[in-house]
Write an enzyme that holds these catalytic residues in place. Structure first.
Site, PDB file in Angstrom:
ATOM      1  N   TYR A  40     -30.807  35.376 -31.978  1.00  0.00           N
ATOM      2  CA  TYR A  40     -30.497  33.966 -32.161  1.00  0.00           C
ATOM      3  C   TYR A  40     -31.454  33.282 -33.136  1.00  0.00           C
ATOM      4  CZ  TYR A  40     -27.492  34.363 -28.031  1.00  0.00           C
ATOM      5  OH  TYR A  40     -26.520  34.716 -27.134  1.00  0.00           O
ATOM      6  N   LYS A  52     -47.842  37.559  -1.323  1.00  0.00           N
ATOM      7  CA  LYS A  52     -46.952  36.431  -1.598  1.00  0.00           C
ATOM      8  C   LYS A  52     -46.092  36.732  -2.825  1.00  0.00           C
ATOM      9  CE  LYS A  52     -50.342  33.978  -4.470  1.00  0.00           C
ATOM     10  NZ  LYS A  52     -51.060  32.711  -4.688  1.00  0.00           N
TER      11      LYS A  52
END
Length: 388
Positions: free
Chosen positions: A278, A44
């Protein structure tokens, strides 16, 4: 080796190398731990980020007799890729799903409630083909699955009536553990007891399943009494330990399949007091060199690992300096000056001293499952040892 890169041999900004020989070895190791049970390789979420089709084929080559997916779309994609010589089960359905296509593709579909049984019965009648159905019981996880007692009795009874009509075949009875990755947790024994009771009821009522299964990766590794007829191995197939409490990958005889690396994009010397990324959450303590690593949270590098994520550059462990940005992050090289274009290894098996996915999980406060699964489609998968 095969690459997803558009230009074969072109330098890659980043790459996730997938070692299919390691995957095959992991499947063989897991099969040996459950010799009396068939093995399902769970593929999956694009095989936990590793690439569903190549990993599914490698798992089957190593002896997996089943493949497992969450969604029917994932299972149908495997069939569309020509993977026809193995049973495929899918378990996460919503109303109106592609039941007809699933029946036509000979998928084993999971049913947890009456609405799903009605939809698969209608689909089987519409296409004129018997549907393969596995009934799931909720033995204590509290997610999908039918509740014990009256609900289970109703679901089993209706499924048997549909089987007598010839529209379904009840191929399996199954459930899923909540805490198998915590050895000794009291819920494990409680769930096993409930599962046995639900099995006994269904079999007394007349169900003759091909497979009964509850064992996920941690249960396969630590609970032989939970193996029954089939074990569902997910993260362990990819060489990742389900839990540090169970042991490291090496402790368990597993080898991590994915190595994530990038090319250093820039090396520059900066003075002390220089803010990095940042918010300037990192400021250089003195004159140093900075390396730019051109992957970020858009590629799956967790922003939560800002300031903590480990990277091997120039043979040394470095740490993410400041915030992880969308496309890039910075490491403080401490004055070293590796060549631009040299390799930065975020994680791998650890053979070369590089961090592992578990190291990143610890740095980000998550689990290794998430680290590998979140690596995005911008990062090419490069398959090595694709042939046996």
């Amino acid at each position: 080796m095969s690459e997803t890169a558009a230009q074969s041999g072109a330098p890659l900004r980043a790459r996730a190398e997938i070692d299919l020989a390691a995957l095959r070895a992991n499947v063989r190791t897991l099969r040996a731990l459950a010799p009396g049970a068939a093995l399902m390789a769970v593929v999956k979420s694009d095989a936990y980020g590793h690439g569903a089709v190549p990993c599914a084929r490698a798992a089957v080559e190593a002896g997996a007799r089943w493949l497992g997916t969450a969604t029917p779309e994932e299972a149908l994609a495997l069939r569309a890729a020509g993977i026809d010589d193995v049973r495929i089960m899918c378990w996460l359905w919503t109303p109106g799903g592609p039941w007809r296509e699933a029946v036509q593709a000979d998928l084993d579909v999971s049913v947890s409630g009456m609405w799903a049984l009605r939809e698969v019965v209608d689909a089987a009648r519409a296409v004129g083909k018997t549907a393969r159905v596995q009934l799931k019981g909720d033995t204590g996880l509290g997610r999908n699955g039918c509740q014990p007692g009256a609900d289970w009795a109703e679901l089993v009874g209706e499924a048997l009536r549909a089987e007598a009509e010839g529209v379904v075949r009840i191929t399996g009875l199954w459930s899923h553990f909540a805490c198998a990755d915590e050895p000794g947790h009291p819920s494990i024994a409680a769930q096993l007891s409930t599962f046995r009771e639900m099995l006994a009821y269904a079999e007394r009522a007349g169900v003759r399943p091909e497979v009964r299964h509850i064992a996920n990766s941690p249960a396969t590794l630590t609970l032989p009494e939970a193996h029954f007829d089939l074990v569902r191995t997910g993260v362990a197939v990819y060489g990742i330990s389900p839990s540090p409490e169970i042991g490291s990958s090496a402790d368990l005889g597993l080898r991590p399949v994915m190595t994530l690396s990038a090319s250093v994009a820039l090396v520059k010397r900066v003075p002390g007091g220089h803010g990095v990324s940042y918010g300037h959450h990192y400021v250089t303590p003195g004159e140093t060199t900075l390396g730019l690593i051109p992957v970020g949270y858009a590629d799956g590098v967790p922003r939560h690992a800002s300031g903590t994520g480990p990277v091997l550059v120039g043979g040394k462990w470095r740490t993410v300096a400041g915030r992880v940005a969308m496309d890039q992050f910075v490491v403080d090289l401490g004055g070293d000056e590796p060549a631009v274009g040299s390799e930065a290894v975020l994680f791998g098996p650890g053979d070369r001293g590089e961090p592992t996915a578990e190291d990143w999980a610890q740095a980000a406060g998550t689990i290794a499952y998430e680290i590998v699964t979140r690596i995005g489609s911008r990062v090419p998968r490069v398959y090595v040892h694709a042939t046996v």
